[in-house]
Write a protein that holds these residues in place. Structure first.
Motif, PDB file in Angstrom:
ATOM      1  N   ARG B 148      36.044   1.691 -24.352  1.00 53.70           N
ATOM      2  CA  ARG B 148      37.219   2.326 -23.718  1.00 53.70           C
ATOM      3  C   ARG B 148      36.125   3.543 -24.526  1.00 53.70           C
ATOM      4  O   ARG B 148      36.728   4.576 -23.893  1.00 53.70           O
ATOM      5  CB  ARG B 148      38.000   1.881 -25.216  1.00 53.70           C
ATOM      6  N   ASP B 151      35.187   5.171 -21.170  1.00 54.65           N
ATOM      7  CA  ASP B 151      36.080   5.899 -20.195  1.00 54.65           C
ATOM      8  C   ASP B 151      36.425   7.071 -20.828  1.00 54.65           C
ATOM      9  O   ASP B 151      36.453   7.973 -20.290  1.00 54.65           O
ATOM     10  CB  ASP B 151      37.483   4.945 -20.849  1.00 54.65           C
ATOM     11  N   ILE B 152      36.063   7.330 -22.284  1.00 52.75           N
ATOM     12  CA  ILE B 152      36.699   8.572 -23.298  1.00 52.75           C
ATOM     13  C   ILE B 152      35.364   9.405 -21.845  1.00 52.75           C
ATOM     14  O   ILE B 152      35.711  11.125 -22.159  1.00 52.75           O
ATOM     15  CB  ILE B 152      36.380   8.706 -24.354  1.00 52.75           C
ATOM     16  N   TRP B 153      34.121   9.587 -22.897  1.00 51.68           N
ATOM     17  CA  TRP B 153      32.956  10.091 -22.268  1.00 51.68           C
ATOM     18  C   TRP B 153      32.787  10.211 -20.812  1.00 51.68           C
ATOM     19  O   TRP B 153      32.895  11.561 -20.097  1.00 51.68           O
ATOM     20  CB  TRP B 153      31.657   9.901 -23.350  1.00 51.68           C
ATOM     21  N   PHE B 154      33.407   9.497 -20.043  1.00 49.71           N
ATOM     22  CA  PHE B 154      33.780   9.713 -18.495  1.00 49.71           C
ATOM     23  C   PHE B 154      34.743  10.010 -18.252  1.00 49.71           C
ATOM     24  O   PHE B 154      34.762  11.296 -16.546  1.00 49.71           O
ATOM     25  CB  PHE B 154      33.599   7.884 -18.667  1.00 49.71           C
ATOM     26  N   ALA B 155      35.965  10.286 -19.499  1.00 49.14           N
ATOM     27  CA  ALA B 155      36.950  11.297 -18.118  1.00 49.14           C
ATOM     28  C   ALA B 155      36.192  12.305 -17.956  1.00 49.14           C
ATOM     29  O   ALA B 155      37.220  13.614 -18.058  1.00 49.14           O
ATOM     30  CB  ALA B 155      38.702  11.342 -19.229  1.00 49.14           C
ATOM     31  N   ILE B 156      34.736  13.382 -19.036  1.00 53.80           N
ATOM     32  CA  ILE B 156      34.256  14.225 -18.910  1.00 53.80           C
ATOM     33  C   ILE B 156      33.424  14.779 -17.713  1.00 53.80           C
ATOM     34  O   ILE B 156      32.429  14.427 -17.752  1.00 53.80           O
ATOM     35  CB  ILE B 156      34.515  15.209 -20.121  1.00 53.80           C
ATOM     36  N   PRO B 157      33.559  15.637 -16.673  1.00 52.66           N
ATOM     37  CA  PRO B 157      32.778  15.781 -16.074  1.00 52.66           C
ATOM     38  C   PRO B 157      31.252  16.663 -16.208  1.00 52.66           C
ATOM     39  O   PRO B 157      31.577  17.377 -17.313  1.00 52.66           O
ATOM     40  CB  PRO B 157      33.537  16.576 -14.609  1.00 52.66           C
ATOM     41  N   ILE B 159      29.126  19.194 -15.030  1.00 48.74           N
ATOM     42  CA  ILE B 159      29.167  20.668 -15.087  1.00 48.74           C
ATOM     43  C   ILE B 159      30.493  21.346 -16.300  1.00 48.74           C
ATOM     44  O   ILE B 159      29.960  22.376 -17.079  1.00 48.74           O
ATOM     45  CB  ILE B 159      28.982  21.276 -13.920  1.00 48.74           C
ATOM     46  N   LEU B 160      31.214  20.133 -16.472  1.00 51.88           N
ATOM     47  CA  LEU B 160      32.479  20.953 -17.058  1.00 51.88           C
ATOM     48  C   LEU B 160      32.024  21.316 -18.705  1.00 51.88           C
ATOM     49  O   LEU B 160      32.484  21.932 -19.162  1.00 51.88           O
ATOM     50  CB  LEU B 160      33.921  20.734 -16.734  1.00 51.88           C
ATOM     51  N   ILE B 163      29.354  23.324 -19.950  1.00 51.19           N
ATOM     52  CA  ILE B 163      29.257  23.782 -20.094  1.00 51.19           C
ATOM     53  C   ILE B 163      30.115  24.699 -21.840  1.00 51.19           C
ATOM     54  O   ILE B 163      29.746  25.262 -22.207  1.00 51.19           O
ATOM     55  CB  ILE B 163      30.973  25.148 -18.775  1.00 51.19           C
ATOM     56  N   VAL B 164      31.392  23.507 -21.188  1.00 46.80           N
ATOM     57  CA  VAL B 164      32.191  23.743 -22.624  1.00 46.80           C
ATOM     58  C   VAL B 164      31.190  23.865 -23.893  1.00 46.80           C
ATOM     59  O   VAL B 164      31.387  24.302 -24.741  1.00 46.80           O
ATOM     60  CB  VAL B 164      33.051  22.928 -23.196  1.00 46.80           C
ATOM     61  N   ILE B 165      30.020  22.501 -23.776  1.00 45.05           N
ATOM     62  CA  ILE B 165      29.470  22.120 -25.190  1.00 45.05           C
ATOM     63  C   ILE B 165      28.620  23.253 -25.781  1.00 45.05           C
ATOM     64  O   ILE B 165      27.902  23.609 -26.498  1.00 45.05           O
ATOM     65  CB  ILE B 165      28.452  20.802 -25.289  1.00 45.05           C
ATOM     66  N   SER B 168      29.816  26.631 -26.547  1.00 45.36           N
ATOM     67  CA  SER B 168      30.518  26.942 -27.892  1.00 45.36           C
ATOM     68  C   SER B 168      29.441  26.418 -28.885  1.00 45.36           C
ATOM     69  O   SER B 168      29.583  26.574 -30.307  1.00 45.36           O
ATOM     70  CB  SER B 168      31.437  26.473 -28.151  1.00 45.36           C
ATOM     71  N   ILE B 169      28.780  25.020 -28.831  1.00 50.06           N
ATOM     72  CA  ILE B 169      27.651  25.361 -29.951  1.00 50.06           C
ATOM     73  C   ILE B 169      26.689  25.679 -29.740  1.00 50.06           C
ATOM     74  O   ILE B 169      26.707  26.523 -31.198  1.00 50.06           O
ATOM     75  CB  ILE B 169      27.217  23.366 -29.960  1.00 50.06           C
TER      76      ILE B 169
END
Lengths: 307, 313
Positions: B148, B151-157, B159-160, B163-165, B168-169
């Motif tokens: 599970r 699955d959660i990590w896998f849901a984040i493509p 490149i997208l 870009i976010v991480i 912002s970090i």
């Protein structure tokens, strides 16, 4: 079917909240001042900063922050830029352009990819097979932004076949960017179709169909083709993620004012909240699309329902 | 092996005139294990795909470790008087806006790309092997939790998420930060692969045998399961090196990856994009080298898959 759907929907819930929570934590719960971090080098007056803190509920405890944030997401609220303009406005304005580009790319990759895959797969080891294998490998290996500039330089500037940038010439100006955007997935689809077709051509039902005296055309076109499409359909869902990442790059190169370009501009202008808002939106779209494809998968392949 | 010897009658006893049970059982296993890789190697040596990609990777690795071997020029020694020169005998790849020798910069760019590609792949493979073998071997709730989470990590493509991480970090982004983010986003795919390979291998009789003999789970995983489940992991890891190099370049190109004054192909292309009409060479050389690098790793992965995956034989 019903049980499969329910199970799949139940699985979707933790994944959806988990992924949004991850993004949320990484953006808003970092030590220090997230507003400052998102603004980058730009100067923010104290009042603006405080207003943004209120806007994003940063003075609440973390679970409350996340709750309010998700409440906003469900109502289509993806935050504001630093001038107070909601990201939703930007989405409404830019999304249709990206959808148009993505649909074109999608059509291009699906049609050409499947045709190439079938041509390669029906005669394994033949000329078409080798041609498709080698050319897809080259396309996969060239990073999309190199490919994009190359296409722009050669087909746009040198030969003048396509508009070099912008969207002034209607759908025509979307063609080249869409081809670039779809090219990598085209290669994957061609390879996947080929492998899956080759595997299915060995199946017993194909031998039966041939033994019944059906023409090769009918055996491949009707019997094998449908079954070979199952893995390709699942790939299309995963592919949506790379299509989005690719759209950011393609729109940047060809200067197409879609969502991807908005992400890039957000990065350039240090508009961190816009970047985060749009990307969160894209991730949500990606997850929902994946869910839909999984359901479609069950419709296409009855075996999966009874697992 | 020693566990087994103790349990069985000695081979020399009169009851065992022919080959002993021990020999009968042990031999095919040894031969098969040896032969998968020996076979693969024999096959690979004759494949042009493998030879070409192998040579390219060796050259690129040399470029990354020892750039001085390819160029004497200093990539950071620039003179503005030489700004934007076309390729010539003196500057093979021309010069950039600052008047730096572009050939030297392109050569030096290999170091960052290959370091990130190898580092990220190694780390995410390690994480995936550890978690994947635990999930695949134990099954049950351990597997459910790990699956599970994946699955959660896998849901984040990639490149997208990148870009976010990165946006912002980190306010300053170097090799370590970019690698870290790519590791964080890269392990789930690999984990799924390891998990399914371990689950398939777990069902083998020799694993049952080892378990019946009381071998500890950790040792079973390490000695019996992983060596037999690792072939697809090797293939996928090789391809991943290429994919990660491409992702790093894309992130740097978008302005959320490495920052100047770092020398990276993605950054060079990003800077070159504004001069695509006047100085296309600034784009073509790093682009070409980047493509060749990604190509070699993917080609190598393809060759390894053909040799290591018995299903395709």
């Amino acid at each position: 079917m019903g049980r499969y759907l329910i199970r799949r929907l139940l699985q979707f819930i933790p994944v959806f909240f988990g992924a949004t929570f991850l993004i949320f934590v990484m953006v808003w719960a970092i030590p220090g001042d997230p507003i400052r971090a998102l603004a980058g080098d730009r100067f923010l007056p104290e009042q603006v900063r405080q207003e943004l803190r209120d806007r994003y509920h940063l003075d609440d405890p973390l679970p409350v922050q996340y709750g309010k944030y998700m409440g906003g997401v469900f109502q289509g609220d993806f935050g504001d830029d630093f001038r107070g303009r909601p990201v939703t406005d930007l989405l409404a304005q830019r999304l249709p352009i990206t959808v148009r580009l993505a649909l074109l790319a999608f059509g291009f990759e699906v049609v050409l990819g499947i045709v190439a895959g079938i041509l390669a797969g029906v005669r394994r080891g033949g000329f078409m097979d080798n041609l498709v294998l080698v050319s897809t490998l080259v396309v996969i290996a060239i990073p999309i932004f190199v490919l994009g500039f190359l296409a722009q330089l050669v087909m746009g500037v040198k030969f003048g076949w396509f508009p070099v940038s912008g969207v002034q010439r209607g759908l025509y100006s979307y063609l080249l960017p869409a081809m670039v955007l779809g090219s990598v997935s085209l290669a994957y689809i061609a390879r996947l179709t080929r492998t899956s077709l080759i595997e299915n051509l060995r199946a017993d039902y194909v031998r039966t169909a041939t033994a019944k005296g059906l023409s090769r055309r009918r055996v491949v076109g009707i019997h094998t083709f449908r079954n070979s499409m199952i893995p390709v359909v699942t790939f299309l869902a995963i592919d949506l993620g790379s299509l989005m990442g690719g759209a950011i790059i393609t729109e940047t190169i060809f200067n197409i004012p879609g969502l991807g370009r908005a992400v890039f501009e957000g990065v350039q202008r240090q508009e961190g909240t816009v970047v985060v808002g749009i990307v969160t939106f894209l991730v949500v779209v990606y997850m929902v699309a994946n869910l839909l494809v999984d359901v479609l998968y069950a419709v296409l392949d009855p075996r999966i329902r009874y697992e | 092996m020693s566990d087994r010897d103790r349990e069985r009658p000695s081979p020399g006893s009169p009851a065992h005139a022919g080959p002993t049970f021990e020999e009968l059982e042990a031999e095919p296993i040894i031969r098969r294990e040896g032969s998968l890789y020996a076979d693969a190697w024999r096959q690979l040596r004759r494949r042009p795909m493998f030879i070409i990609s192998g040579i390219l990777i060796v050259i690129l690795a040399l470029m990354a470790i020892w750039p001085g071997l390819f160029t004497r020029a200093d990539p950071r020694a620039c003179s503005l008087a030489d700004s934007l020169l076309r390729p010539s005998g003196e500057h093979w790849f021309g010069t950039d806006v600052q008047g730096c020798d572009y050939y030297a910069r392109t050569i030096w760019g290999a170091r960052v790309s290959i370091t990130i590609g190898v580092l990220v792949t190694a780390c995410s493979t390690l994480i995936a092997m550890l978690l994947g073998s635990i999930a695949g071997y134990y099954g049950g709730w351990v597997d459910a939790v790990i699956a599970r989470l994946t699955d959660i990590w896998f849901a984040i493509p990639t490149i997208l998420g990148g870009i976010v991480i990165l946006r912002s970090i980190f306010s300053t982004r170097g090799l370590l930060q970019v690698s870290l983010v790519l590791i964080v986003l890269g392990w789930p795919t690999m984990l799924r692969l390891v998990r399914s390979a371990v689950m398939a291998t777990k069902e083998m009789d020799y694993v049952d045998a080892a378990r019946a003999l009381g071998v500890r789970p950790f040792r079973i995983i390490r000695r019996h399961i992983l060596p037999n489940a690792i072939a697809p992991v090797i293939v996928y890891a090789t391809i991943t090196v290429g994919v990660i190099i491409s992702a790093e370049a894309a992130l740097s190109f978008l302005g959320v990856g490495l920052q100047l004054p770092a020398i990276s192909w993605g950054l060079m292309i990003s800077v070159a994009q504004n001069r695509i009409l006047t100085a296309p060479h600034l784009l073509l050389f790093p682009g070409a080298l980047l493509s060749v690098t990604v190509f070699s790793f993917i080609l190598m992965g393809d060759a390894l898959r053909d040799a290591l995956d018995p299903r395709l034989r």
